[in-house]
Write a protein that holds these residues in place. Structure first.
Motif, PDB file in Angstrom:
ATOM      1  N   ASN A   1       0.829  -1.217   0.000  1.00 30.59           N
ATOM      2  CA  ASN A   1       0.000   0.000   0.000  1.00 30.59           C
ATOM      3  C   ASN A   1       0.858   1.260   0.000  1.00 30.59           C
ATOM      4  O   ASN A   1       0.406   2.326  -0.426  1.00 30.59           O
ATOM      5  N   LEU A   2       2.079   1.144   0.497  1.00 34.07           N
ATOM      6  CA  LEU A   2       3.017   2.267   0.483  1.00 34.07           C
ATOM      7  C   LEU A   2       3.841   2.304  -0.801  1.00 34.07           C
ATOM      8  O   LEU A   2       4.690   3.186  -0.964  1.00 34.07           O
ATOM      9  N   ASN A   3       3.584   1.342  -1.698  1.00 28.57           N
ATOM     10  CA  ASN A   3       4.399   1.182  -2.906  1.00 28.57           C
ATOM     11  C   ASN A   3       5.866   0.964  -2.553  1.00 28.57           C
ATOM     12  O   ASN A   3       6.776   1.485  -3.222  1.00 28.57           O
ATOM     13  N   MET A   4       6.094   0.197  -1.494  1.00 27.04           N
ATOM     14  CA  MET A   4       7.452  -0.086  -1.035  1.00 27.04           C
ATOM     15  C   MET A   4       7.686  -1.589  -0.978  1.00 27.04           C
ATOM     16  O   MET A   4       6.770  -2.363  -0.676  1.00 27.04           O
ATOM     17  N   SER A   5       8.920  -1.972  -1.243  1.00 31.26           N
ATOM     18  CA  SER A   5       9.338  -3.340  -1.006  1.00 31.26           C
ATOM     19  C   SER A   5       9.666  -3.493   0.477  1.00 31.26           C
ATOM     20  O   SER A   5       9.740  -2.512   1.218  1.00 31.26           O
ATOM     21  N   GLN A   6       9.887  -4.736   0.889  1.00 28.12           N
ATOM     22  CA  GLN A   6      10.277  -4.950   2.283  1.00 28.12           C
ATOM     23  C   GLN A   6      11.607  -4.256   2.579  1.00 28.12           C
ATOM     24  O   GLN A   6      11.798  -3.679   3.652  1.00 28.12           O
ATOM     25  N   ASN A   7      12.522  -4.302   1.619  1.00 24.58           N
ATOM     26  CA  ASN A   7      13.810  -3.628   1.807  1.00 24.58           C
ATOM     27  C   ASN A   7      13.628  -2.117   1.913  1.00 24.58           C
ATOM     28  O   ASN A   7      14.329  -1.446   2.683  1.00 24.58           O
ATOM     29  N   ASP A   8      12.695  -1.562   1.141  1.00 25.19           N
ATOM     30  CA  ASP A   8      12.415  -0.125   1.230  1.00 25.19           C
ATOM     31  C   ASP A   8      11.919   0.240   2.623  1.00 25.19           C
ATOM     32  O   ASP A   8      12.342   1.246   3.204  1.00 25.19           O
ATOM     33  N   VAL A   9      11.015  -0.570   3.136  1.00 27.21           N
ATOM     34  CA  VAL A   9      10.462  -0.312   4.472  1.00 27.21           C
ATOM     35  C   VAL A   9      11.577  -0.362   5.508  1.00 27.21           C
ATOM     36  O   VAL A   9      11.656   0.505   6.392  1.00 27.21           O
ATOM     37  N   MET A  10      12.456  -1.354   5.398  1.00 25.05           N
ATOM     38  CA  MET A  10      13.549  -1.470   6.352  1.00 25.05           C
ATOM     39  C   MET A  10      14.492  -0.270   6.263  1.00 25.05           C
ATOM     40  O   MET A  10      14.989   0.227   7.283  1.00 25.05           O
ATOM     41  N   THR A  11      14.731   0.193   5.049  1.00 28.61           N
ATOM     42  CA  THR A  11      15.613   1.354   4.866  1.00 28.61           C
ATOM     43  C   THR A  11      15.010   2.596   5.507  1.00 28.61           C
ATOM     44  O   THR A  11      15.685   3.329   6.247  1.00 28.61           O
ATOM     45  N   LEU A  12      13.729   2.845   5.242  1.00 25.19           N
ATOM     46  CA  LEU A  12      13.084   4.007   5.836  1.00 25.19           C
ATOM     47  C   LEU A  12      12.994   3.854   7.352  1.00 25.19           C
ATOM     48  O   LEU A  12      13.195   4.825   8.099  1.00 25.19           O
ATOM     49  N   ALA A  13      12.738   2.647   7.817  1.00 22.16           N
ATOM     50  CA  ALA A  13      12.667   2.412   9.264  1.00 22.16           C
ATOM     51  C   ALA A  13      13.999   2.706   9.942  1.00 22.16           C
ATOM     52  O   ALA A  13      14.037   3.203  11.074  1.00 22.16           O
ATOM     53  N   SER A  14      15.100   2.415   9.242  1.00 22.79           N
ATOM     54  CA  SER A  14      16.414   2.704   9.827  1.00 22.79           C
ATOM     55  C   SER A  14      16.605   4.207  10.003  1.00 22.79           C
ATOM     56  O   SER A  14      17.215   4.654  10.979  1.00 22.79           O
ATOM     57  N   ILE A  15      16.073   4.992   9.077  1.00 25.57           N
ATOM     58  CA  ILE A  15      16.161   6.453   9.196  1.00 25.57           C
ATOM     59  C   ILE A  15      15.265   6.942  10.320  1.00 25.57           C
ATOM     60  O   ILE A  15      15.659   7.776  11.145  1.00 25.57           O
ATOM     61  N   VAL A  16      14.049   6.424  10.369  1.00 23.36           N
ATOM     62  CA  VAL A  16      13.107   6.803  11.430  1.00 23.36           C
ATOM     63  C   VAL A  16      13.703   6.498  12.796  1.00 23.36           C
ATOM     64  O   VAL A  16      13.638   7.314  13.724  1.00 23.36           O
ATOM     65  N   TYR A  17      14.310   5.328  12.916  1.00 26.39           N
ATOM     66  CA  TYR A  17      14.878   4.933  14.208  1.00 26.39           C
ATOM     67  C   TYR A  17      16.033   5.843  14.613  1.00 26.39           C
ATOM     68  O   TYR A  17      16.177   6.198  15.784  1.00 26.39           O
ATOM     69  N   GLU A  18      16.853   6.218  13.641  1.00 31.94           N
ATOM     70  CA  GLU A  18      17.979   7.110  13.947  1.00 31.94           C
ATOM     71  C   GLU A  18      17.495   8.524  14.264  1.00 31.94           C
ATOM     72  O   GLU A  18      18.172   9.261  14.980  1.00 31.94           O
ATOM     73  N   GLU A  19      16.345   8.894  13.748  1.00 26.92           N
ATOM     74  CA  GLU A  19      15.778  10.216  14.050  1.00 26.92           C
ATOM     75  C   GLU A  19      15.158  10.248  15.441  1.00 26.92           C
ATOM     76  O   GLU A  19      15.298  11.230  16.170  1.00 26.92           O
ATOM     77  N   SER A  20      14.450   9.193  15.805  1.00 28.22           N
ATOM     78  CA  SER A  20      13.720   9.202  17.070  1.00 28.22           C
ATOM     79  C   SER A  20      13.701   7.830  17.713  1.00 28.22           C
ATOM     80  O   SER A  20      13.292   6.850  17.089  1.00 28.22           O
ATOM     81  N   LYS A  21      14.139   7.780  18.947  1.00 31.57           N
ATOM     82  CA  LYS A  21      14.080   6.545  19.718  1.00 31.57           C
ATOM     83  C   LYS A  21      12.783   6.468  20.523  1.00 31.57           C
ATOM     84  O   LYS A  21      12.541   5.481  21.227  1.00 31.57           O
ATOM     85  N   LYS A  22      11.966   7.509  20.432  1.00 29.17           N
ATOM     86  CA  LYS A  22      10.696   7.535  21.159  1.00 29.17           C
ATOM     87  C   LYS A  22       9.638   6.787  20.356  1.00 29.17           C
ATOM     88  O   LYS A  22       9.197   7.235  19.291  1.00 29.17           O
ATOM     89  N   LYS A  23       9.208   5.639  20.864  1.00 31.41           N
ATOM     90  CA  LYS A  23       8.285   4.792  20.106  1.00 31.41           C
ATOM     91  C   LYS A  23       6.986   5.502  19.772  1.00 31.41           C
ATOM     92  O   LYS A  23       6.422   5.313  18.686  1.00 31.41           O
ATOM     93  N   GLU A  24       6.516   6.344  20.712  1.00 23.06           N
ATOM     94  CA  GLU A  24       5.245   7.015  20.482  1.00 23.06           C
ATOM     95  C   GLU A  24       5.341   8.089  19.399  1.00 23.06           C
ATOM     96  O   GLU A  24       4.343   8.497  18.821  1.00 23.06           O
ATOM     97  N   GLU A  25       6.571   8.534  19.108  1.00 26.28           N
ATOM     98  CA  GLU A  25       6.762   9.584  18.113  1.00 26.28           C
ATOM     99  C   GLU A  25       7.134   9.031  16.739  1.00 26.28           C
ATOM    100  O   GLU A  25       6.963   9.709  15.717  1.00 26.28           O
ATOM    101  N   GLN A  26       7.628   7.822  16.704  1.00 25.18           N
ATOM    102  CA  GLN A  26       8.115   7.254  15.440  1.00 25.18           C
ATOM    103  C   GLN A  26       7.075   7.231  14.316  1.00 25.18           C
ATOM    104  O   GLN A  26       7.414   7.541  13.168  1.00 25.18           O
TER     105      GLN A  26
END
Length: 347
Positions: free
Chosen positions: A198-223
Motif C-alpha cells: 500500500n506504500l508502494n514499497m518493497s520490504q527492503n524499502d520499508v527497512m531502509t526508511l525504518a532505519s532512518i526513522v529509528y535514527e531520528e527518534s528513539k521515542k516509540k510514540e513519536e516514530q
C-alpha cells in the motif's frame, strides 16, 4: 583339611577383591564427584573437540578425575564427544555427568540490539556462540545467499531483527544466518506485506526508511509521526533531507573516522554520496543502521497528517517539533540551533 583352609582363604580373598571392585565401580558411577560450591557449573565443548579438551575443563570441577576417566572409557564417551554447552549440577555422580554432557546440550540466549553494521553485529554474536566473527561476516555477505533471498550488501543488515533468541552454543555461522532468515520471514506476515504494498514499497524499502526513522527518534510514540513526514515527502517527490543519512555518509569518509558528529553543518550537505538525502530524492540504497521493530511498524502504520518538516525540540530531549510550513520549521530549527550553541556544541 589344610587344602580346605587354602580354598577358603582363596574364596575369602576373592570375595574381598570382588567387594572392593564392586565398591570401586559403585563409587565411580554413583557417588557424588563434584568439587564446586555453586548449584551448577557449565562447560563449553567446541566442535570437533577431543576428550582431552573436555577433561581439561572437568579437572577443576571434579574431586576424582581418574574415576571419571575410567567410567568415561567404559561408557565409550571418550570416543563420542559432542559439542555444545552443558551443565553439571552440584552433587552429580560421574554417571550423571557423562549422561548430561552426552545429551543435554543447553541453549544460550543470544541477544543483540541495534547494531550499526554487519561487522558490529558479527562481533556481538561471536561473543555469545562458538563461531567467530570472520565466519559470520563471510556467511552474512555471501553473494549467492543474498541474491537468492532478495538482499544486497546495502540491505543485508535488514535481515537481522534485534531481539533475543535461543541458540545452541555450537551453532555455525551458516546456521545462525539461516535462523535469522527464518525469523525475518516470520516477521513479514501477510498483513505487513500488504501494508508495504500500500506504500508502494518493497520490504527492503520499508527497512531502509525504518532505519532512518529509528535514527531520528528513539521515542516509540513519536516514530509513526516521523515516518508520516517522510512518507509525505516521498509522495510529493521532495528530498527526505534526513540528517542521519548525512552522518552515515560522512562516517564512510576517512576524515570522519573515529569522530562523532553532534551537529549537522552545511558542509555535510555537500558530501557526494548516494546516502545524501539532501542531494538526492527518494530512499538511499540501503539501511543506515539496524532499526527496532517499533520503527519498522511505525513505517507500516505511519501517522497520516500534513506535516512536512520536523526539528529537534530543545525543551524535550529526544522529541521533535513538527511543522506544516517551511517558515514554521525554520523557526523551530533556529530555536534548536541556538540551544546547541548555548551548550557549546558546534560540530
Amino acid at each position: 583339611m589344610y587344602i580346605k583352609k587354602i580354598l577358603w582363604a582363596i574364596a575369602l580373598i576373592g570375595l574381598a577383591v570382588a567387594a572392593y571392585f564392586a565398591y570401586y565401580v559403585y563409587s565411580a558411577m554413583f557417588e557424588p564427584n563434584t568439587a564446586f560450591n555453586n548449584e551448577k557449573a557449565y562447560i563449553y565443548i567446541p566442535t570437533n573437540a577431543t576428550y582431552d579438551e573436555v577433561r581439561e575443563q572437568l579437572v577443576p570441577l571434579l574431586k576424582d578425575i581418574d574415576k571419571f576417566d575410567a567410567l568415561a572409557e567404559r561408557k565409550q564417551y571418550t570416543s563420542n564427544v559432542r559439542a555444545g554447552r552443558y551443565a553439571i549440577k552440584k552433587g552429580m555422580s560421574n554417571n550423571d555427568i557423562i549422561n548430561s554432557i552426552r545429551i543435554n546440550n543447553i541453549p544460550v540466549t543470544v541477544v543483540f540490539n541495534n547494531q550499526e553494521s554487519l561487522e558490529k553485529l558479527a562481533g556481538r554474536i561471536s561473543s555469545q556462540i562458538e563461531t567467530d566473527s570472520t565466519s559470520l561476516i563471510k556467511a552474512m555477505k555471501d553473494e549467492a545467499f543474498l541474491t537468492q533471498n532478495g538482499f544486497s550488501n546495502y540491505t543485508a543488515l535488514g535481515m537481522y531483527l534485534p531481539n533475543s533468541y535461543q541458540f545452541e552454543w555450537n551453532t555455525s555461522a551458516e546456521q545462525f544466518r539461516e535462523r535469522m532468515l527464518m525469523e525475518y520471514q516470520r516477521f513479514w506476515t501477510d498483513a505487513r506485506i500488504a501494508k508495504a504494498k500500500n506504500l508502494n514499497m518493497s520490504q527492503n524499502d520499508v527497512m531502509t526508511l525504518a532505519s532512518i526513522v529509528y535514527e531520528e527518534s528513539k521515542k516509540k510514540e513519536e516514530q509513526p509521526r516521523v515516518a508520516g513526514v517522510y512518507v509525505n515527502r516521498l509522495k510529493l517527490g521532495m528530498p527526505l533531507q534526513a540528517d542521519p543519512t548525512l552522518k552515515f555518509a560522512a562516517y564512510q569518509l576517512p576524515e570522519y573516522q573515529n569522530t562523532v558528529i553532534k551537529r549537522v553543518l552545511n558542509k555535510h550537505k555537500e558530501i557526494e554520496s548516494s546516502y545524501n538525502t539532501y542531494k538526492y530524492a527518494g530512499l538511499p540504497p540501503g539501511l543506515i543502521a539496524m532499526p527496532d521493530i517499533s520503527a519498522i511498524d511505525a513505517v507500516l502504520n505511519y501517522e497520516k497528517h500534513n506535516y512536512l518538516y520536523f526539528a529537534a525540540d530543545a525543551k524535550r530531549v529526544g522529541y521533535h517539533k513538527f511543522a506544516k510550513t517551511l517558515s514554521q520549521h525554520n523557526a523551530n530549527a533556529r530555536e534548536y540551533q541556538r540551544y546547541l550553541s548555548s551548550q557549546g556544541i558546534y560540530n
